[in-house]
Design a protein around this motif. Sequence first.
Motif, PDB file in Angstrom:
ATOM      1  N   SER A 102       0.875  -1.169   0.000  1.00  0.00           N
ATOM      2  CA  SER A 102       0.000   0.000   0.000  1.00  0.00           C
ATOM      3  C   SER A 102       0.916   1.224   0.000  1.00  0.00           C
ATOM      4  O   SER A 102       1.703   1.413   0.922  1.00  0.00           O
ATOM      5  CB  SER A 102      -0.862  -0.043   1.267  1.00  0.00           C
ATOM      6  OG  SER A 102      -1.553   1.163   1.424  1.00  0.00           O
ATOM      7  N   SER A 126       0.559  -4.136   2.782  1.00  0.00           N
ATOM      8  CA  SER A 126      -0.876  -3.961   3.004  1.00  0.00           C
ATOM      9  C   SER A 126      -1.351  -4.792   4.170  1.00  0.00           C
ATOM     10  O   SER A 126      -0.747  -5.811   4.519  1.00  0.00           O
ATOM     11  CB  SER A 126      -1.667  -4.382   1.760  1.00  0.00           C
ATOM     12  OG  SER A 126      -1.489  -3.463   0.723  1.00  0.00           O
ATOM     13  N   ASP A 128      -4.030  -7.448   5.790  1.00  0.00           N
ATOM     14  CA  ASP A 128      -4.631  -8.669   5.231  1.00  0.00           C
ATOM     15  C   ASP A 128      -6.122  -8.406   5.034  1.00  0.00           C
ATOM     16  O   ASP A 128      -6.885  -8.306   5.998  1.00  0.00           O
ATOM     17  CB  ASP A 128      -4.419  -9.830   6.209  1.00  0.00           C
ATOM     18  CG  ASP A 128      -5.114 -11.092   5.728  1.00  0.00           C
ATOM     19  OD1 ASP A 128      -5.681 -11.090   4.605  1.00  0.00           O
ATOM     20  OD2 ASP A 128      -5.095 -12.090   6.468  1.00  0.00           O
ATOM     21  N   TRP A 129      -6.547  -8.281   3.778  1.00  0.00           N
ATOM     22  CA  TRP A 129      -7.932  -7.931   3.471  1.00  0.00           C
ATOM     23  C   TRP A 129      -8.776  -9.155   3.121  1.00  0.00           C
ATOM     24  O   TRP A 129      -9.882  -8.999   2.584  1.00  0.00           O
ATOM     25  CB  TRP A 129      -7.979  -6.948   2.304  1.00  0.00           C
ATOM     26  CG  TRP A 129      -7.361  -5.611   2.570  1.00  0.00           C
ATOM     27  CD1 TRP A 129      -6.249  -5.099   1.965  1.00  0.00           C
ATOM     28  CD2 TRP A 129      -7.807  -4.614   3.501  1.00  0.00           C
ATOM     29  NE1 TRP A 129      -5.987  -3.843   2.460  1.00  0.00           N
ATOM     30  CE2 TRP A 129      -6.928  -3.522   3.412  1.00  0.00           C
ATOM     31  CE3 TRP A 129      -8.881  -4.554   4.415  1.00  0.00           C
ATOM     32  CZ2 TRP A 129      -7.069  -2.374   4.183  1.00  0.00           C
ATOM     33  CZ3 TRP A 129      -9.017  -3.411   5.181  1.00  0.00           C
ATOM     34  CH2 TRP A 129      -8.120  -2.344   5.065  1.00  0.00           C
ATOM     35  N   GLU A 132     -12.420  -9.091   4.351  1.00  0.00           N
ATOM     36  CA  GLU A 132     -13.274  -8.065   3.733  1.00  0.00           C
ATOM     37  C   GLU A 132     -13.536  -8.374   2.261  1.00  0.00           C
ATOM     38  O   GLU A 132     -14.597  -8.032   1.725  1.00  0.00           O
ATOM     39  CB  GLU A 132     -12.616  -6.682   3.864  1.00  0.00           C
ATOM     40  CG  GLU A 132     -12.617  -6.119   5.278  1.00  0.00           C
ATOM     41  CD  GLU A 132     -11.519  -6.681   6.165  1.00  0.00           C
ATOM     42  OE1 GLU A 132     -10.721  -7.532   5.680  1.00  0.00           O
ATOM     43  OE2 GLU A 132     -11.452  -6.287   7.340  1.00  0.00           O
ATOM     44  N   ARG A 133     -12.583  -9.021   1.599  1.00  0.00           N
ATOM     45  CA  ARG A 133     -12.801  -9.360   0.186  1.00  0.00           C
ATOM     46  C   ARG A 133     -13.873 -10.434   0.024  1.00  0.00           C
ATOM     47  O   ARG A 133     -14.418 -10.626  -1.062  1.00  0.00           O
ATOM     48  CB  ARG A 133     -11.477  -9.797  -0.458  1.00  0.00           C
ATOM     49  CG  ARG A 133     -10.534  -8.612  -0.680  1.00  0.00           C
ATOM     50  CD  ARG A 133      -9.143  -9.044  -1.106  1.00  0.00           C
ATOM     51  NE  ARG A 133      -8.265  -7.872  -1.267  1.00  0.00           N
ATOM     52  CZ  ARG A 133      -6.940  -7.940  -1.412  1.00  0.00           C
ATOM     53  NH1 ARG A 133      -6.324  -9.121  -1.420  1.00  0.00           N
ATOM     54  NH2 ARG A 133      -6.238  -6.845  -1.540  1.00  0.00           N
ATOM     55  N   ASP A 181     -18.820  -3.094   9.232  1.00  0.00           N
ATOM     56  CA  ASP A 181     -17.399  -2.971   8.879  1.00  0.00           C
ATOM     57  C   ASP A 181     -17.062  -1.659   8.207  1.00  0.00           C
ATOM     58  O   ASP A 181     -15.922  -1.195   8.259  1.00  0.00           O
ATOM     59  CB  ASP A 181     -17.004  -4.098   7.903  1.00  0.00           C
ATOM     60  CG  ASP A 181     -17.306  -5.468   8.447  1.00  0.00           C
ATOM     61  OD1 ASP A 181     -16.728  -5.818   9.492  1.00  0.00           O
ATOM     62  OD2 ASP A 181     -18.127  -6.183   7.844  1.00  0.00           O
ATOM     63  N   ASP A 182     -18.041  -1.101   7.497  1.00  0.00           N
ATOM     64  CA  ASP A 182     -17.723   0.062   6.657  1.00  0.00           C
ATOM     65  C   ASP A 182     -18.994   0.888   6.478  1.00  0.00           C
ATOM     66  O   ASP A 182     -20.060   0.528   6.989  1.00  0.00           O
ATOM     67  CB  ASP A 182     -17.163  -0.412   5.304  1.00  0.00           C
ATOM     68  CG  ASP A 182     -16.234   0.609   4.651  1.00  0.00           C
ATOM     69  OD1 ASP A 182     -16.277   1.796   5.029  1.00  0.00           O
ATOM     70  OD2 ASP A 182     -15.485   0.221   3.734  1.00  0.00           O
ATOM     71  N   SER A 198     -13.717   4.490  -0.449  1.00  0.00           N
ATOM     72  CA  SER A 198     -14.035   3.524  -1.514  1.00  0.00           C
ATOM     73  C   SER A 198     -15.134   4.048  -2.425  1.00  0.00           C
ATOM     74  O   SER A 198     -15.831   5.004  -2.095  1.00  0.00           O
ATOM     75  CB  SER A 198     -14.474   2.187  -0.897  1.00  0.00           C
ATOM     76  OG  SER A 198     -15.581   2.393  -0.036  1.00  0.00           O
ATOM     77  N   THR A 259      -6.363  -0.653  -2.298  1.00  0.00           N
ATOM     78  CA  THR A 259      -5.562  -1.711  -1.660  1.00  0.00           C
ATOM     79  C   THR A 259      -6.445  -2.876  -1.206  1.00  0.00           C
ATOM     80  O   THR A 259      -6.076  -4.018  -1.344  1.00  0.00           O
ATOM     81  CB  THR A 259      -4.717  -1.167  -0.486  1.00  0.00           C
ATOM     82  OG1 THR A 259      -5.572  -0.671   0.528  1.00  0.00           O
ATOM     83  CG2 THR A 259      -3.812  -0.050  -0.976  1.00  0.00           C
ATOM     84  N   ARG A 260      -7.657  -2.566  -0.700  1.00  0.00           N
ATOM     85  CA  ARG A 260      -8.592  -3.652  -0.364  1.00  0.00           C
ATOM     86  C   ARG A 260      -9.170  -4.226  -1.653  1.00  0.00           C
ATOM     87  O   ARG A 260      -9.662  -5.358  -1.677  1.00  0.00           O
ATOM     88  CB  ARG A 260      -9.694  -3.092   0.550  1.00  0.00           C
ATOM     89  CG  ARG A 260     -10.544  -4.143   1.202  1.00  0.00           C
ATOM     90  CD  ARG A 260     -11.533  -3.520   2.194  1.00  0.00           C
ATOM     91  NE  ARG A 260     -12.539  -2.666   1.542  1.00  0.00           N
ATOM     92  CZ  ARG A 260     -13.464  -1.964   2.189  1.00  0.00           C
ATOM     93  NH1 ARG A 260     -13.510  -1.985   3.515  1.00  0.00           N
ATOM     94  NH2 ARG A 260     -14.338  -1.227   1.526  1.00  0.00           N
ATOM     95  N   ALA A 263     -14.754  -5.362  -2.179  1.00  0.00           N
ATOM     96  CA  ALA A 263     -15.430  -5.895  -1.000  1.00  0.00           C
ATOM     97  C   ALA A 263     -16.923  -5.950  -1.297  1.00  0.00           C
ATOM     98  O   ALA A 263     -17.581  -4.910  -1.398  1.00  0.00           O
ATOM     99  CB  ALA A 263     -15.146  -5.011   0.214  1.00  0.00           C
TER     100      ALA A 263
END
Lengths: 290, 290
Positions: A102, A126, A128-129, A132-133, A181-182, A198, A259-260, A263
Amino acid sequence: MSAQPVLVLVPGVTGASADGAPFARADEAAAQLTVIDLGVTRGDGIFETVGVFDGAPQNLGPHLRRLARSAEMLELPAPDLGILEEAFALAVAEHEDVPELSVRVVMTRGDEGTGVPTAWIHARESADWSRERAGIRVSALSRGLPSTVVADSPWLLAGAKTLSYAGNMSAVREAKRRGDDDVLFVSTDGYALEGPTSTLLVRLGETFVTTPLSAGVLQGTCVASVFEMLAAAGRTTGEKLLTPAEVLASDGAWLLSSTRLVAPITHLDGQELPVDAELTARLLAHLRGA
Amino acid sequence: MSAQPVLVLVPGVTGASADGAPFARADEAAAQLTVIDLGVTRGDGIFETVGVFDGAPQNLGPHLRRLARSAEMLELPAPDLGILEEAFALAVAEHEDVPELSVRVVMTRGDEGTGVPTAWIHARESADWSRERAGIRVSALSRGLPSTVVADSPWLLAGAKTLSYAGNMSAVREAKRRGDDDVLFVSTDGYALEGPTSTLLVRLGETFVTTPLSAGVLQGTCVASVFEMLAAAGRTTGEKLLTPAEVLASDGAWLLSSTRLVAPITHLDGQELPVDAELTARLLAHLRGA
């Protein structure tokens, strides 16, 4: 997150004849900024976060061009994109090889009274996504602004990627308090906008849409890539203002970021959305540059 | 602006047992902040600017209490106000004697991942505000937010004094482009709010009013002082939402702030307001602590 981050300072960001080299590696753990840098005293600066996957930067050109647009909106000196590109390459080259980097590109208005921007590139492994992915729960939260803010009030800098993100970070804390989460920001006139870090992508049958730039969202670099891929596969793509209820009734929605990457939204305000794991994996592979 | 500014770093801002002294003078010209300080990468922090006149800080207690409220709103660790007061006194004592000092108290969320805030006090000679204290031309500009934002969307941090001021600075540039000196922000539902770095005071006959806190404005420290003075002189004071048209039709309006102190609005969007130089002088003397 064990590899050592790499910092490259870019004193030559505006192309002005700096005394020394236009950029150079510096100690990322050491203090590098003064307390009168307007980047910190006023959040007065701009940035980009670029993903680097297996050594390859994704969408570096679009990111740097967006940085230049943000600079114009903030009436900052124009950044020298060639210098930034070289400095970026140095930061990546100096970093230990890891699958996902990132890399943040930052330019502030600089020390108050000098008129000389401060700029740097900061590369780090980065997060660890993987969780979320696979899917995220999202709270729809008001951004307080109408979807007409760009036309009505350009001085509010909607659509510029500034360092003034305290409200964005606070909104994410509110979502976590709600067990999510978001965030999906919503305009005061009731339209889904974007996440705090995002871009929104929504599937309506065989059509894929994102939020119009006129609504004051950031121009997404990932969504442009995804639209190219989808168009090549014969799908229709475009911009469309949708209400959160229309997002909920859609055939799937994602938040895209550099970077993510991708999602899928599994729940919006606790209500379930369809998730297409196979398509999500294809979007991820495309954005990762595979 | 020739006297040397003074910087005091405050590692003990949260009262945690720092290894060394809770605060100490540092080199203000040297780099003191890392590039991963969330104060700069996210504008994620809070501040106060305090005026010191002939060596006496004005409203230091109210400023520090407002800092503590901002910390709560941002879910930052609570600052130790006693430590900050001592550090503040050191910064003032170390500065060359000048008639007017502008002292900034800043606390950021600190280096990403550490959870340890960064804090400092920065004292410098104030700008010469004599022209503005005689009168300013003001542009009414939308803040984009409704006057109900605090109740509707507390996560947007309206009413907290955060470092995310890029939009405020941009609005001032827009006012200057229009030939004005400063901004009066207006809510999307049509009410006058505050300036980007100041509080609105309006005279309606023998009554003086400011904007209700519920509208998402910062709690003004100067207006509280002025209200005490006016109440002692038998005037009525209070909070009232006014439209810009009502401000224009008033018996005088001022923008109050901690170092410029009092600036009578001579013109709002080019239309003239009555200016009472004698009353303005009394307000100035009161705020200066004379």
